[in-house]
Design an enzyme around this catalytic site. Structure first.
Site, mmCIF file in Angstrom:
data_model
loop_
_atom_site.group_PDB
_atom_site.id
_atom_site.type_symbol
_atom_site.label_atom_id
_atom_site.label_comp_id
_atom_site.label_asym_id
_atom_site.label_seq_id
_atom_site.Cartn_x
_atom_site.Cartn_y
_atom_site.Cartn_z
ATOM 1 N N CYS A 158 59.410 4.786 0.821
ATOM 2 C CA CYS A 158 60.563 5.408 -0.145
ATOM 3 C C CYS A 158 60.857 6.831 0.399
ATOM 4 O O CYS A 158 60.147 7.778 -0.232
ATOM 5 C CB CYS A 158 59.818 5.225 -1.532
ATOM 6 N N ALA A 159 61.469 7.268 1.241
ATOM 7 C CA ALA A 159 61.306 8.306 1.987
ATOM 8 C C ALA A 159 61.950 9.505 1.576
ATOM 9 O O ALA A 159 61.749 10.699 1.826
ATOM 10 C CB ALA A 159 61.418 8.025 3.682
ATOM 11 N N ALA A 160 63.312 9.376 1.197
ATOM 12 C CA ALA A 160 64.112 10.665 0.928
ATOM 13 C C ALA A 160 64.009 11.347 -0.251
ATOM 14 O O ALA A 160 63.442 10.873 -1.264
ATOM 15 C CB ALA A 160 65.702 10.027 0.784
ATOM 16 N N PRO A 161 64.144 12.728 -0.174
ATOM 17 C CA PRO A 161 64.665 13.402 0.795
ATOM 18 C C PRO A 161 64.028 13.901 2.255
ATOM 19 O O PRO A 161 64.265 14.560 2.860
ATOM 20 C CB PRO A 161 65.448 14.543 0.184
ATOM 21 N N ASN B 16 60.681 15.296 2.641
ATOM 22 C CA ASN B 16 59.752 16.274 2.746
ATOM 23 C C ASN B 16 58.330 15.512 3.447
ATOM 24 O O ASN B 16 57.758 16.205 4.197
ATOM 25 C CB ASN B 16 59.403 16.925 1.537
ATOM 26 N N LYS B 17 58.000 14.633 2.729
ATOM 27 C CA LYS B 17 56.810 13.959 3.339
ATOM 28 C C LYS B 17 57.170 13.172 4.744
ATOM 29 O O LYS B 17 55.953 13.105 5.303
ATOM 30 C CB LYS B 17 56.225 12.931 2.280
ATOM 31 N N CYS C 73 55.009 11.432 -8.720
ATOM 32 C CA CYS C 73 54.589 12.944 -9.480
ATOM 33 C C CYS C 73 54.796 12.505 -11.033
ATOM 34 O O CYS C 73 55.587 13.178 -11.810
ATOM 35 C CB CYS C 73 55.974 13.657 -9.049
HETATM 36 N N1 SAM Z 1 59.056 10.907 -0.470
HETATM 37 C C1 SAM Z 1 60.119 11.355 -0.551
HETATM 38 C C2 SAM Z 1 59.934 13.059 -0.162
HETATM 39 O O1 SAM Z 1 58.809 13.316 -0.038
HETATM 40 O O2 SAM Z 1 60.900 13.681 -0.276
HETATM 41 C C3 SAM Z 1 60.340 11.523 -2.231
HETATM 42 C C4 SAM Z 1 60.603 9.983 -2.728
HETATM 43 S S1 SAM Z 1 61.231 9.820 -4.317
HETATM 44 C C5 SAM Z 1 59.845 10.036 -5.357
HETATM 45 C C6 SAM Z 1 61.464 7.989 -4.344
HETATM 46 C C7 SAM Z 1 62.601 7.543 -3.507
HETATM 47 O O3 SAM Z 1 62.474 6.022 -3.441
HETATM 48 C C8 SAM Z 1 63.995 7.848 -3.930
HETATM 49 O O4 SAM Z 1 64.754 8.670 -2.823
HETATM 50 C C9 SAM Z 1 64.707 6.527 -4.291
HETATM 51 O O5 SAM Z 1 66.118 6.458 -3.796
HETATM 52 C C10 SAM Z 1 63.775 5.561 -3.410
HETATM 53 N N2 SAM Z 1 63.728 4.257 -3.642
HETATM 54 C C11 SAM Z 1 64.106 3.419 -4.795
HETATM 55 N N3 SAM Z 1 63.849 2.071 -4.605
HETATM 56 C C12 SAM Z 1 63.610 1.981 -3.503
HETATM 57 C C13 SAM Z 1 63.478 0.948 -2.776
HETATM 58 N N4 SAM Z 1 63.392 -0.450 -3.299
HETATM 59 N N5 SAM Z 1 63.181 0.752 -1.259
HETATM 60 C C14 SAM Z 1 63.264 2.058 -0.709
HETATM 61 N N6 SAM Z 1 63.401 3.222 -1.416
HETATM 62 C C15 SAM Z 1 63.759 3.244 -2.906
#
Ligand code: SAM
Length: 308
Positions: free
Chosen positions: A111-114, A116-117, A234
């Site tokens: 679950c990568a966006a945006p 940073n990780k 978080c």
């Molecule tokens: N890891 C990211 C970073 O460090 O920038 C932050 C991730 S944020 C906590 C959670 C992300 O999970 C959101 O961008 C959301 O769109 C995505 N998400 C939600 N359901 C998902 C799914 N079924 N598969 C993949 N990504 C998903």
């Protein structure tokens, strides 16, 4: 967005040096030339708390992290706009640091966006290997693409795909040894929210989030070559943290175990089940960061990665 009386006003400005583009010493020299005094490596969280004026320190826990007084704004700084530094809270640097894949590894950021990780993972991998990054949100993926380009990340494949539909049996993923799972959560640990966002999540919302988090964690453990997984949120809520980890470990019998990660980290998982103290927590009061949760899982027996 930060109110002067909020806990966020106490959280320092953390700066992660992007080692794909520069090194810590060069960034320290840059800030010295900009009139900041470098005080060396912090010995305690109290030293971080006492920072003020144009002074900065190296973090006591994470080697590529510099620490400036709260409210320091580097969004217009050349090092930020050129991707040489990433403005990332210290707690949010823990997942990639604890996953610690060797250069050349194949890694999933579920679950990568945006991103940073993802960019942190790429720096740890030295851009060698492969990161398969997934997210469902088009807008966040677009932001992520721009950010990864700016940060000089080359070793990644970004897909708009529900992670739950990614097939662990696909030969494309048969060398994936490391997974970072940072799923959507209530965000209750984020301290810079506006008052209208501060209402506690309802029981229904927590249940829905925890349901997804459990499914995603369980799915991630199905990748056949997996040697280490980091689960993070978080959120401050036990339902999204220790309870998710416990439920999935139970479901898997004795196939996976919790790693006692970062023993010197001061703030541990809530005593929700035996061994939960292997998990890490973070908070403005204890670690001078946003509220955060991290668990590190490994397969039992052979195949486990070296501990960090
Ligand atoms: N890891 C990211 C970073 O460090 O920038 C932050 C991730 S944020 C906590 C959670 C992300 O999970 C959101 O961008 C959301 O769109 C995505 N998400 C939600 N359901 C998902 C799914 N079924 N598969 C993949 N990504 C998903």
């Amino acid at each position: 967005l930060t109110r002067p009386d909020s806990p966020a006003s106490q959280v320092p400005r953390y700066v992660r040096v992007n080692t794909l583009k520069t090194c810590v010493d060069d960034v320290i020299d840059f800030f010295k030339r900009q009139g900041y005094s470098y005080l060396g490596k912090a010995a305690s969280v109290e030293e971080l708390r006492a920072l003020s004026g144009k002074k900065f320190l190296s973090d006591l826990h994470l080697p590529e992290l510099l620490v400036f007084p709260p409210q320091t704004d580097f969004h217009d700084n050349l090092l930020y706009t050129s991707g040489h530094i990433i403005l990332q809270d210290k707690a949010s640097c823990l997942p990639a640091f604890l996953l610690s894949p060797a250069a050349g590894s194949h890694v999933i950021d579920a679950c990568a966006a945006p991103g940073n990780k993802t960019s942190h993972l790429a720096a740890i991998l030295k851009n060698k290997g492969q990161i398969f990054a997934f997210d469902v949100d088009t807008k966040r993926l677009a932001t992520m693409n721009t950010m990864l380009m700016r940060a000089g990340v080359t070793s990644f494949q970004l897909a708009q795909q529900d992670f739950l539909t990614v097939d662990p049996g696909d030969p494309k993923y048969n060398k994936v040894t490391h997974i970072l799972l940072d799923p959507s959560c209530s965000g209750s640990g984020m301290v810079n929210r506006l008052p209208r966002e501060e209402a506690a999540p309802s029981a229904e919302r927590l249940q829905a989030l925890a349901g997804f988090q459990r499914k995603a964690l369980s799915h991630a453990l199905c990748f056949p070559a997996l040697r280490r997984l980091v689960y993070s949120t978080c959120s401050l809520h036990r339902e999204e943290n220790e309870d998710v980890v416990q439920a999935v470990l139970q479901e898997r019998g004795s196939a996976f175990r919790l790693v006692n990660a970062f023993p010197s980290w001061p703030c541990r998982g809530l005593a929700a089940f035996p061994g939960a103290e292997c998990c890490l927590r973070a908070s403005p009061a204890d670690t001078l960061t946003h509220g955060f949760f991290v668990a590190v899982l490994e397969p039992c027996g052979e195949g486990a990665a070296a501990p960090r």
